[in-house]
Scaffold this motif. Sequence first.
Motif, PDB file in Angstrom:
ATOM      1  N   MET A   1      26.867 -37.273-127.397  1.00 52.85           N
ATOM      2  CA  MET A   1      26.834 -36.790-125.993  1.00 52.85           C
ATOM      3  C   MET A   1      25.824 -35.652-125.873  1.00 52.85           C
ATOM      4  N   HIS A   2      24.887 -35.811-124.966  1.00 50.17           N
ATOM      5  CA  HIS A   2      23.891 -34.767-124.731  1.00 50.17           C
ATOM      6  C   HIS A   2      24.484 -33.673-123.849  1.00 50.17           C
ATOM      7  N   GLN A   3      24.195 -32.458-124.214  1.00 55.11           N
ATOM      8  CA  GLN A   3      24.614 -31.321-123.385  1.00 55.11           C
ATOM      9  C   GLN A   3      23.498 -31.022-122.387  1.00 55.11           C
ATOM     10  N   MET A   4      23.873 -30.874-121.133  1.00 53.15           N
ATOM     11  CA  MET A   4      22.882 -30.528-120.118  1.00 53.15           C
ATOM     12  C   MET A   4      22.570 -29.040-120.217  1.00 53.15           C
ATOM     13  N   ASP A   5      21.307 -28.733-120.029  1.00 56.34           N
ATOM     14  CA  ASP A   5      20.859 -27.340-119.995  1.00 56.34           C
ATOM     15  C   ASP A   5      21.680 -26.596-118.937  1.00 56.34           C
ATOM     16  N   PRO A   6      22.326 -25.479-119.319  1.00 57.98           N
ATOM     17  CA  PRO A   6      23.177 -24.743-118.359  1.00 57.98           C
ATOM     18  C   PRO A   6      22.443 -24.286-117.095  1.00 57.98           C
ATOM     19  N   ALA A   7      21.185 -23.900-117.226  1.00 55.70           N
ATOM     20  CA  ALA A   7      20.403 -23.461-116.051  1.00 55.70           C
ATOM     21  C   ALA A   7      20.176 -24.639-115.106  1.00 55.70           C
ATOM     22  N   MET A   8      19.888 -25.813-115.689  1.00 54.36           N
ATOM     23  CA  MET A   8      19.677 -27.000-114.866  1.00 54.36           C
ATOM     24  C   MET A   8      20.987 -27.416-114.194  1.00 54.36           C
ATOM     25  N   LYS A   9      22.081 -27.345-114.925  1.00 54.03           N
ATOM     26  CA  LYS A   9      23.405 -27.680-114.372  1.00 54.03           C
ATOM     27  C   LYS A   9      23.728 -26.746-113.205  1.00 54.03           C
ATOM     28  N   ALA A  10      23.477 -25.455-113.366  1.00 51.32           N
ATOM     29  CA  ALA A  10      23.730 -24.473-112.294  1.00 51.32           C
ATOM     30  C   ALA A  10      22.886 -24.794-111.063  1.00 51.32           C
ATOM     31  N   CYS A  11      21.645 -25.202-111.288  1.00 51.61           N
ATOM     32  CA  CYS A  11      20.761 -25.550-110.170  1.00 51.61           C
ATOM     33  C   CYS A  11      21.253 -26.811-109.473  1.00 51.61           C
ATOM     34  N   MET A  12      21.657 -27.807-110.263  1.00 48.13           N
ATOM     35  CA  MET A  12      22.170 -29.045-109.676  1.00 48.13           C
ATOM     36  C   MET A  12      23.440 -28.777-108.869  1.00 48.13           C
ATOM     37  N   ASP A  13      24.303 -27.925-109.381  1.00 47.80           N
ATOM     38  CA  ASP A  13      25.531 -27.572-108.654  1.00 47.80           C
ATOM     39  C   ASP A  13      25.201 -26.882-107.329  1.00 47.80           C
ATOM     40  N   ALA A  14      24.235 -25.958-107.352  1.00 48.18           N
ATOM     41  CA  ALA A  14      23.822 -25.253-106.130  1.00 48.18           C
ATOM     42  C   ALA A  14      23.197 -26.235-105.131  1.00 48.18           C
ATOM     43  N   CYS A  15      22.399 -27.175-105.639  1.00 49.54           N
ATOM     44  CA  CYS A  15      21.785 -28.194-104.776  1.00 49.54           C
ATOM     45  C   CYS A  15      22.859 -29.084-104.151  1.00 49.54           C
ATOM     46  N   HIS A  16      23.856 -29.448-104.940  1.00 51.31           N
ATOM     47  CA  HIS A  16      24.936 -30.302-104.433  1.00 51.31           C
ATOM     48  C   HIS A  16      25.706 -29.586-103.323  1.00 51.31           C
ATOM     49  N   GLU A  17      26.052 -28.338-103.567  1.00 47.06           N
ATOM     50  CA  GLU A  17      26.777 -27.540-102.569  1.00 47.06           C
ATOM     51  C   GLU A  17      25.955 -27.414-101.287  1.00 47.06           C
ATOM     52  N   CYS A  18      24.662 -27.176-101.428  1.00 42.91           N
ATOM     53  CA  CYS A  18      23.784 -27.030-100.271  1.00 42.91           C
ATOM     54  C   CYS A  18      23.665 -28.359 -99.523  1.00 42.91           C
ATOM     55  N   HIS A  19      23.514 -29.446-100.265  1.00 40.03           N
ATOM     56  CA  HIS A  19      23.403 -30.782 -99.663  1.00 40.03           C
ATOM     57  C   HIS A  19      24.605 -31.077 -98.772  1.00 40.03           C
ATOM     58  N   ILE A  20      25.808 -30.927 -99.329  1.00 38.06           N
ATOM     59  CA  ILE A  20      26.992 -31.283 -98.542  1.00 38.06           C
ATOM     60  C   ILE A  20      27.253 -30.274 -97.425  1.00 38.06           C
ATOM     61  N   THR A  21      26.945 -29.004 -97.655  1.00 30.41           N
ATOM     62  CA  THR A  21      27.156 -27.987 -96.615  1.00 30.41           C
ATOM     63  C   THR A  21      26.234 -28.244 -95.427  1.00 30.41           C
ATOM     64  N   CYS A  22      24.956 -28.476 -95.681  1.00 33.45           N
ATOM     65  CA  CYS A  22      24.007 -28.713 -94.590  1.00 33.45           C
ATOM     66  C   CYS A  22      24.342 -29.988 -93.825  1.00 33.45           C
ATOM     67  N   LEU A  23      24.656 -31.034 -94.557  1.00 32.19           N
ATOM     68  CA  LEU A  23      24.983 -32.304 -93.912  1.00 32.19           C
ATOM     69  C   LEU A  23      26.246 -32.171 -93.059  1.00 32.19           C
ATOM     70  N   TYR A  24      27.267 -31.576 -93.630  1.00 31.37           N
ATOM     71  CA  TYR A  24      28.535 -31.397 -92.927  1.00 31.37           C
ATOM     72  C   TYR A  24      28.350 -30.526 -91.680  1.00 31.37           C
ATOM     73  N   MET A  25      27.676 -29.386 -91.849  1.00 31.06           N
ATOM     74  CA  MET A  25      27.497 -28.457 -90.726  1.00 31.06           C
ATOM     75  C   MET A  25      26.647 -29.087 -89.614  1.00 31.06           C
ATOM     76  N   ALA A  26      25.581 -29.763 -89.985  1.00 33.55           N
ATOM     77  CA  ALA A  26      24.698 -30.379 -88.984  1.00 33.55           C
ATOM     78  C   ALA A  26      25.440 -31.439 -88.178  1.00 33.55           C
ATOM     79  N   MET A  27      26.151 -32.313 -88.880  1.00 35.29           N
ATOM     80  CA  MET A  27      26.791 -33.455 -88.226  1.00 35.29           C
ATOM     81  C   MET A  27      28.105 -33.099 -87.536  1.00 35.29           C
ATOM     82  N   ASN A  28      28.657 -31.960 -87.850  1.00 32.66           N
ATOM     83  CA  ASN A  28      29.918 -31.552 -87.236  1.00 32.66           C
ATOM     84  C   ASN A  28      29.747 -30.292 -86.394  1.00 32.66           C
ATOM     85  N   HIS A  29      29.656 -29.149 -87.030  1.00 36.30           N
ATOM     86  CA  HIS A  29      29.583 -27.880 -86.312  1.00 36.30           C
ATOM     87  C   HIS A  29      28.419 -27.835 -85.308  1.00 36.30           C
TER      88      HIS A  29
END
Length: 110
Positions: A1-29
């Motif tokens: 099992m390959h370990q993902m670079d922690p910095a890359m994982k943190a960036c992907m997590d931030a991108c995921h949070e931003c993706h769903i937040t922007c989509l949710y807020m735009a389409m709802n709020h």
Amino acid sequence: MHQMDPAMKACMDACHECHITCLYMAMNHCLEAGGKHAEPQHMKIMADCAQICAVAIDFMARKSEHHRHICHECAEICRACAASCEGLAGMEDCVAACNRCAEECEKMAA
């Protein structure tokens, strides 16, 4: 099992949070609030932001040699989205998610 670079994982997590937040807020709020929240320019930057975040996640997951360019663009678009959301009622979560994503993507792009 390959370990993902922690910095890359943190960036992907931030991108995921931003993706769903922007989509949710735009389409709802934003659509429900109307007025400045639903202006075409604001809706477009929110859609752009959600999309570039999803693309950045894909490029990082593949460890694409081009991920730095995508992360640079993602940071730029996230900053523009945060600026568009600033001062609009109830958009604090979006501003925070965009700024956090921009910071993580700037680190990845460096």
